[in-house]
Design a protein around this motif. Structure first.
Motif, mmCIF file in Angstrom:
data_model
loop_
_atom_site.group_PDB
_atom_site.id
_atom_site.type_symbol
_atom_site.label_atom_id
_atom_site.label_comp_id
_atom_site.label_asym_id
_atom_site.label_seq_id
_atom_site.Cartn_x
_atom_site.Cartn_y
_atom_site.Cartn_z
ATOM 1 N N VAL A 90 -4.260 4.786 -1.588
ATOM 2 C CA VAL A 90 -4.159 3.406 -2.077
ATOM 3 C C VAL A 90 -2.809 3.228 -2.754
ATOM 4 N N GLN A 91 -2.080 2.212 -2.311
ATOM 5 C CA GLN A 91 -0.706 1.977 -2.753
ATOM 6 C C GLN A 91 -0.571 0.532 -3.230
ATOM 7 N N ASP A 92 0.170 0.336 -4.310
ATOM 8 C CA ASP A 92 0.481 -1.014 -4.774
ATOM 9 C C ASP A 92 1.366 -1.676 -3.718
ATOM 10 N N ALA A 93 0.949 -2.811 -3.201
ATOM 11 C CA ALA A 93 1.667 -3.487 -2.120
ATOM 12 C C ALA A 93 3.041 -3.995 -2.568
ATOM 13 N N THR A 94 3.230 -4.234 -3.859
ATOM 14 C CA THR A 94 4.498 -4.751 -4.358
ATOM 15 C C THR A 94 5.451 -3.641 -4.766
ATOM 16 N N THR A 95 4.974 -2.723 -5.616
ATOM 17 C CA THR A 95 5.850 -1.676 -6.145
ATOM 18 C C THR A 95 5.926 -0.454 -5.240
ATOM 19 N N ARG A 96 4.969 -0.308 -4.329
ATOM 20 C CA ARG A 96 4.836 0.838 -3.419
ATOM 21 C C ARG A 96 4.413 2.121 -4.140
ATOM 22 N N GLN A 97 4.019 2.010 -5.414
ATOM 23 C CA GLN A 97 3.529 3.177 -6.147
ATOM 24 C C GLN A 97 2.176 3.599 -5.583
ATOM 25 N N VAL A 98 1.998 4.900 -5.371
ATOM 26 C CA VAL A 98 0.703 5.416 -4.949
ATOM 27 C C VAL A 98 -0.209 5.382 -6.165
ATOM 28 N N LEU A 99 -1.351 4.720 -6.015
ATOM 29 C CA LEU A 99 -2.257 4.533 -7.138
ATOM 30 C C LEU A 99 -3.381 5.559 -7.177
ATOM 31 N N MET A 100 -3.936 5.871 -6.029
ATOM 32 C CA MET A 100 -5.085 6.775 -5.986
ATOM 33 C C MET A 100 -5.351 7.201 -4.555
ATOM 34 N N VAL A 101 -6.209 8.185 -4.407
ATOM 35 C CA VAL A 101 -6.716 8.601 -3.104
ATOM 36 C C VAL A 101 -8.230 8.593 -3.215
ATOM 37 N N GLY B 249 -13.569 -4.089 -13.846
ATOM 38 C CA GLY B 249 -12.856 -5.343 -13.607
ATOM 39 C C GLY B 249 -11.506 -5.140 -12.937
ATOM 40 N N ASN B 250 -11.113 -3.882 -12.731
ATOM 41 C CA ASN B 250 -9.814 -3.575 -12.132
ATOM 42 C C ASN B 250 -9.920 -3.552 -10.608
ATOM 43 N N ILE B 251 -10.263 -4.696 -10.040
ATOM 44 C CA ILE B 251 -10.428 -4.778 -8.591
ATOM 45 C C ILE B 251 -9.086 -4.597 -7.888
ATOM 46 N N GLN B 252 -9.156 -4.277 -6.636
ATOM 47 C CA GLN B 252 -7.962 -4.130 -5.816
ATOM 48 C C GLN B 252 -8.093 -5.065 -4.622
ATOM 49 N N ASP C 70 -6.130 9.769 11.221
ATOM 50 C CA ASP C 70 -7.051 10.500 10.365
ATOM 51 C C ASP C 70 -6.846 10.254 8.872
ATOM 52 N N THR C 71 -5.986 9.303 8.528
ATOM 53 C CA THR C 71 -5.765 8.906 7.138
ATOM 54 C C THR C 71 -5.412 7.425 7.121
ATOM 55 N N LEU C 72 -5.919 6.720 6.110
ATOM 56 C CA LEU C 72 -5.608 5.306 5.947
ATOM 57 C C LEU C 72 -4.678 5.100 4.768
ATOM 58 N N LEU C 73 -3.821 4.108 4.872
ATOM 59 C CA LEU C 73 -2.991 3.626 3.771
ATOM 60 C C LEU C 73 -3.484 2.221 3.471
ATOM 61 N N VAL C 74 -4.010 2.036 2.266
ATOM 62 C CA VAL C 74 -4.552 0.742 1.863
ATOM 63 C C VAL C 74 -3.602 0.157 0.822
ATOM 64 N N GLN C 75 -2.906 -0.911 1.203
ATOM 65 C CA GLN C 75 -1.970 -1.544 0.283
ATOM 66 C C GLN C 75 -2.705 -2.671 -0.439
ATOM 67 N N VAL C 76 -2.595 -2.659 -1.785
ATOM 68 C CA VAL C 76 -3.395 -3.561 -2.606
ATOM 69 C C VAL C 76 -2.571 -4.276 -3.663
ATOM 70 N N ALA C 77 -3.150 -5.349 -4.169
ATOM 71 C CA ALA C 77 -2.665 -6.008 -5.372
ATOM 72 C C ALA C 77 -3.688 -5.650 -6.453
ATOM 73 N N PRO C 78 -3.347 -4.697 -7.338
ATOM 74 C CA PRO C 78 -4.310 -4.250 -8.335
ATOM 75 C C PRO C 78 -4.441 -5.240 -9.488
ATOM 76 N N ALA D 259 -4.719 5.031 -16.855
ATOM 77 C CA ALA D 259 -3.350 5.094 -16.350
ATOM 78 C C ALA D 259 -3.211 4.182 -15.129
ATOM 79 N N VAL D 260 -2.035 3.635 -14.939
ATOM 80 C CA VAL D 260 -1.781 2.754 -13.800
ATOM 81 C C VAL D 260 -2.097 3.452 -12.491
ATOM 82 N N SER D 261 -1.672 4.713 -12.383
ATOM 83 C CA SER D 261 -1.874 5.520 -11.181
ATOM 84 C C SER D 261 -2.617 6.795 -11.555
ATOM 85 N N CYS D 262 -3.369 7.324 -10.628
ATOM 86 C CA CYS D 262 -4.016 8.625 -10.847
ATOM 87 C C CYS D 262 -3.000 9.758 -10.799
ATOM 88 N N PHE D 263 -1.802 9.464 -10.308
ATOM 89 C CA PHE D 263 -0.762 10.478 -10.160
ATOM 90 C C PHE D 263 0.225 10.390 -11.320
#
Length: 108
Positions: A16-27, A62-65, A77-85, A94-98
């Motif tokens: 899961v990636q922020d669609a604007t910043t491109r930061q990886v948020l979680m898996v 309440g932190n929907i994506q 075999d892997t998805l990239l889900v771009q979101v507006a968190p 934390a903003v990201s799990c990473f």
């Protein structure tokens, strides 16, 4: 829909990636139902391996994506889900799990 490669448990990893910043948020993991719900509702849904149930990101926090796009990698075999968190992705707040860097090995 395109051919996706689900594992033996019927799951596929979703980065899961922020669609604007491109930061990886979680898996997280998706099964076919989570992917269907995500596509139909426009909000990220996942499969909890530990609880053995579907969950909608942000259902309790309440932190929907809101999903901007979903991409499959070249092997399917892997998805990239771009979101507006709507808030932090990590259960720690934390903003990201990473947020924990693994240090490089030291040379002796």
């Amino acid at each position: 829909m395109m051919d996706l490669k689900w594992d033996a448990a019927g799951l596929i990893p979703a980065v899961v990636q922020d669609a604007t910043t491109r930061q990886v948020l979680m898996v997280a993991w998706m099964n076919a139902e989570a992917l269907r719900l995500t596509r139909e509702t426009g909000e990220a849904h996942f499969w909890s391996r530990s609880r053995g149930e579907l969950w909608r990101k942000g259902a309790t926090s309440g932190n929907i994506q809101r999903v901007a796009s979903i991409w499959a990698d070249c092997d399917g075999d892997t998805l990239l889900v771009q979101v507006a968190p709507a808030g932090p992705a990590c259960h720690t707040g934390a903003v990201s799990c990473f947020f924990r860097e693994v240090p490089a090995a030291t040379q002796d």
